[in-house]
Design an enzyme around this catalytic site. Sequence first.
Site, PDB file in Angstrom:
ATOM      1  N   SER A 180       0.731  -1.383   0.136  1.00  0.00           N
ATOM      2  CA  SER A 180       0.115  -0.211   0.058  1.00  0.00           C
ATOM      3  C   SER A 180       0.803   1.222   0.102  1.00  0.00           C
ATOM      4  O   SER A 180       0.289   2.285  -0.128  1.00  0.00           O
ATOM      5  CB  SER A 180      -0.744  -0.069   1.057  1.00  0.00           C
ATOM      6  OG  SER A 180      -0.102  -0.020   2.352  1.00  0.00           O
ATOM      7  N   GLY A 181       2.053   0.916   0.175  1.00  0.00           N
ATOM      8  CA  GLY A 181       2.997   2.478   0.192  1.00  0.00           C
ATOM      9  C   GLY A 181       3.333   2.695  -1.115  1.00  0.00           C
ATOM     10  O   GLY A 181       2.952   2.000  -2.300  1.00  0.00           O
ATOM     11  N   TYR A 182       4.038   3.869  -1.337  1.00  0.00           N
ATOM     12  CA  TYR A 182       4.376   4.523  -2.395  1.00  0.00           C
ATOM     13  C   TYR A 182       5.328   3.531  -3.391  1.00  0.00           C
ATOM     14  O   TYR A 182       5.045   3.108  -4.420  1.00  0.00           O
ATOM     15  CB  TYR A 182       5.037   5.745  -2.434  1.00  0.00           C
ATOM     16  CG  TYR A 182       4.232   6.778  -1.984  1.00  0.00           C
ATOM     17  CD1 TYR A 182       2.782   6.757  -2.290  1.00  0.00           C
ATOM     18  CD2 TYR A 182       4.501   7.701  -1.141  1.00  0.00           C
ATOM     19  CE1 TYR A 182       2.090   7.985  -1.844  1.00  0.00           C
ATOM     20  CE2 TYR A 182       3.637   8.799  -0.530  1.00  0.00           C
ATOM     21  CZ  TYR A 182       2.589   8.856  -1.065  1.00  0.00           C
ATOM     22  OH  TYR A 182       1.666   9.818  -0.447  1.00  0.00           O
ATOM     23  N   THR A 183       6.162   2.811  -2.879  1.00  0.00           N
ATOM     24  CA  THR A 183       7.141   1.806  -3.368  1.00  0.00           C
ATOM     25  C   THR A 183       6.457   0.741  -3.801  1.00  0.00           C
ATOM     26  O   THR A 183       6.693   0.085  -5.059  1.00  0.00           O
ATOM     27  CB  THR A 183       8.202   1.409  -2.524  1.00  0.00           C
ATOM     28  OG1 THR A 183       8.999   2.643  -1.946  1.00  0.00           O
ATOM     29  CG2 THR A 183       9.379   0.784  -3.281  1.00  0.00           C
ATOM     30  N   CYS A 219      17.824   5.664  -2.386  1.00  0.00           N
ATOM     31  CA  CYS A 219      17.640   6.744  -3.626  1.00  0.00           C
ATOM     32  C   CYS A 219      18.678   7.686  -3.785  1.00  0.00           C
ATOM     33  O   CYS A 219      19.338   7.955  -4.697  1.00  0.00           O
ATOM     34  CB  CYS A 219      16.371   7.175  -3.694  1.00  0.00           C
ATOM     35  SG  CYS A 219      15.906   8.087  -2.312  1.00  0.00           S
ATOM     36  N   ASN A 277      13.067   8.803  -7.231  1.00  0.00           N
ATOM     37  CA  ASN A 277      13.373   8.180  -6.302  1.00  0.00           C
ATOM     38  C   ASN A 277      12.643   6.804  -5.929  1.00  0.00           C
ATOM     39  O   ASN A 277      13.102   5.814  -5.280  1.00  0.00           O
ATOM     40  CB  ASN A 277      13.176   9.022  -4.792  1.00  0.00           C
ATOM     41  CG  ASN A 277      11.745   9.560  -4.886  1.00  0.00           C
ATOM     42  OD1 ASN A 277      11.471  10.250  -5.799  1.00  0.00           O
ATOM     43  ND2 ASN A 277      11.013   9.344  -3.995  1.00  0.00           N
TER      44      ASN A 277
END
Lengths: 341, 56
Positions: A10-13, A147, A309
């Site tokens: 559910s995170g951005y990554t 990153c 990133n």
Amino acid sequence: MITVGIVGGSGYTGGELLRLLLFHPHVEVTQITSRSEAGHFVHTVHPNLRGVTQLQFIHPDALQPCDVLFLALPHGTASKVIDHYAALAPTIIDLSADFRLNDPEAYRRWYGETHPAPEWLDRFVYGLPERTRDQLRGAHYASGVGCNATSINLALGPLVQAGWLDQAAIEIKVGSSEGGNQPNAGSHHPVRSGAVRTYSPTGHRHMAEVEMMLGADVPIHFAVTAIEMVRGVHLLAHCMLTERHEEKEVWKLYRAAYNEEPFVRLVRSKTGLHRFPEPRIVAGTNYCDIGFEMDESGDHLVVIAALDNLGKGAAGSAVQCMNLMLNFDECAGLRFPGIYP
Amino acid sequence: MTTATCPECDADVVIPADAMENELISCAECGAELEIISLNPVELDLAPEVEEDWGE
């Protein structure tokens, strides 16, 4: 086709991983976990994926065996349960910082705690293909990369390897997505919007990865400043060289290092609007653009680099690692440019 | 295919088959505008840049 699971999706990554893997020619993403979003369609969290997949988040306890697991968990989480995940998949790529450093003492020094699974550290290959490609081929475990560290390792690597670099002072500007998807007082819109906020003038943890890749012999200092940008890392390095060089020699050095690299581009144009690397140009891609300009003195080189990133700095590199680990085409699922303007 | 060396960045620059002397071409790598000084042998030089007068 191989089956892939994403843990912590559910995170951005995790979302970026899913976006890449859904279009990978050899991958079927069969499961994606989230404690907080279990039962919900992934497009409720990652709206760009609406209509692309009908996957729903599952609870981590429901995870089934698969061919490859990507772990996109908060730092300090995967290392406590790595044995559990290793029993579910023969190949694991962990995007957190948990397995990036091969030295438990370095981990303790930079992360302030004893590593919970030090016996696993040397089983993981650091996931920067441009420097660890041979170790990644056929490996079962790979770590993700930091990153900011990646921008430094790629931008300065050729200079360090050639013995040209005497010392470097680096300013890195980053976007808000580096902070993850958990809001805090500092990310509140009235505070974050328009910010030019230096949050790590010295001692950033990613320095550990730089020392691991480039060595600690050459003094490299970097500061990180958050600016008005969502995705992106922009590096500007003042490099003092050990001796004078012409800019043509710099071209030759960087060409030799990166001409065969599929995701590193040299950007130093005499014409056009975009003469040096810019994060906006590489947003959403797995590219790292690198440029430079030599000062008249001949021993002061300014190196500029840009990457996403969440792309080359996280999910893109992770997919590139998977391709190498499983002997796929290294560029599979990653061969696309960014958007412009 | 005839190539020459870019005087700006040392890249190989492809010379078009129908190129003429004094023709301007660009280096694909650094974007420098180059003038074909001669064709036999092929020789390139940086094209003169337009001088701007900002009223100073």
